[in-house]
Scaffold this active site. Structure first.
Site, PDB file in Angstrom:
ATOM      1  N   SER A  91       0.833  -1.192   0.000  1.00 46.35           N
ATOM      2  CA  SER A  91       0.000   0.000   0.000  1.00 46.35           C
ATOM      3  C   SER A  91       0.879   1.257   0.000  1.00 46.35           C
ATOM      4  O   SER A  91       1.733   1.411  -0.861  1.00 46.35           O
ATOM      5  CB  SER A  91      -0.972  -0.052   1.177  1.00 46.35           C
ATOM      6  OG  SER A  91      -2.018   0.866   1.015  1.00 46.35           O
TER       7      SER A  91
ATOM      8  N   ASP B 240      -5.763  -3.612  -2.353  1.00 45.47           N
ATOM      9  CA  ASP B 240      -4.697  -3.218  -1.445  1.00 45.47           C
ATOM     10  C   ASP B 240      -3.902  -4.406  -0.892  1.00 45.47           C
ATOM     11  O   ASP B 240      -4.466  -5.398  -0.445  1.00 45.47           O
ATOM     12  CB  ASP B 240      -5.338  -2.454  -0.276  1.00 45.47           C
ATOM     13  CG  ASP B 240      -4.337  -1.684   0.538  1.00 45.47           C
ATOM     14  OD1 ASP B 240      -3.547  -2.321   1.269  1.00 45.47           O
ATOM     15  OD2 ASP B 240      -4.345  -0.450   0.459  1.00 45.47           O
TER      16      ASP B 240
END
Length: 305
Positions: free
Chosen positions: A43, A157
């Site tokens: 991320s 993510d």
């Protein structure tokens, strides 16, 4: 005394705007004469790690630490898709101007970004190919930023499956393992009081968010519930953020127990919210302070043998 720099395999965890603290950690590492020989990130950890490995650290820092609240809001290209309420294309188009169409395999430092295939529940590992594609996929927070589509698969993510990808960083002979957790459940004390300008900006930002939330209710209409008056219901954003933070904290603990990093840098989860990128300078300083604290502990451990 040897002038050789200590090599570091660096792992940067996920955490939304808190990930900007990775900038401060990297700068502190370099100041203490470490050499970053490999990076893995998830991320925002992937974003900061990828930018550094691409040699664009200074330019990115200049950009990301000069946002105000309205700048951040303007970069959020809202959509009313049921898969997420931010497309993410606007901010990544701005990043593309900085990074270009760089390939991961052409970067000077071995770099790995981690994302998640939500259907197969498997990690998606980016060790080559387009850097921007890897970063876009790794940052697609479920229900917030719409998924990336790669080979007809929905990729989200990296923090969903591996928020702190210690197992994905490449190791070199005689390196040490440095892990940065920006989701640490440790006390946080704000450093500076808000100014009148800060308060005015916050009010303007909150008005824009309130207008968007009204529109958002068309997708997630409020449900009538009968709860005791002493229970205060969490809002959509708070509920989502707390759920993700709790999940990632548990997975991070398991990774730490398994791999025993040499240095663990812990940034308080309460130092800022997921989207508070307008606090960039302050968050960078949090990373710097957190590294210095961890480095002192590392030195004491070496002295004790």
């Amino acid at each position: 005394m040897s002038s050789m720099k200590q090599k570091v395999a660096l792992v940067l965890g996920s955490g939304g705007a808190r990930g900007v603290a990775h900038i401060g950690v990297i700068e502190a590492l370099l100041k203490h004469n470490f050499e970053i020989s490999s990076i893995a990130g998830s991320s925002m950890g992937a974003v900061i790690g990828g930018v550094y490995a691409a040699g664009k650290h200074e330019a990115y820092k200049e950009w990301v630490t000069n946002f105000d609240k309205i700048d951040v809001f303007k970069l959020l290209d809202f959509t009313f898709s049921t898969q997420g309420f931010v497309r993410g294309e606007r901010v990544f188009n701005e990043m593309r101007k900085l990074l270009g169409d760089l390939l991961i395999e052409d970067m000077s430092i071995p770099f790995t970004a981690v994302a998640s295939n939500i259907r197969t529940q498997q990690e998606v590992i980016f060790e080559n190919g387009q850097l921007m594609q890897a970063l876009r996929a790794s940052c697609a927070i479920p229900t917030v930023i719409t998924p990336a589509y790669i080979n007809n698969e929905e990729i989200v993510d990296g923090g969903v499956l591996n928020p702190i990808p210690i197992n994905r960083v490449k190791r070199n002979a005689n390196d040490i393992l440095v892990v940065v957790d920006v989701n640490a459940n440790i006390p946080y004390t704000p450093k500076l009081p808000e100014t009148a300008e800060d308060i005015a900006q916050k009010n303007q930002y909150n008005r824009l968010i309130a207008e968007f939330r009204i529109k958002l209710k068309t997708l997630w209409p409020a449900q009538k519930e009968h709860l005791p008056p002493v229970i205060k219901k969490l809002g959509f954003f708070d509920l989502l953020n707390r759920s993700i933070d709790s999940m990632q904290e548990r997975m991070t603990s398991l990774q730490m127990e398994k791999y025993h990093p040499d240095i663990v840098v812990r940034v308080p989860r309460d130092c800022c919210g997921t989207f508070e990128f307008y606090r960039g300078k302050e968050i960078v300083e949090e990373g710097n302070l957190a590294f210095n604290k961890a480095y002192q502990q590392y030195q004491h451990a070496l002295e004790r043998g």
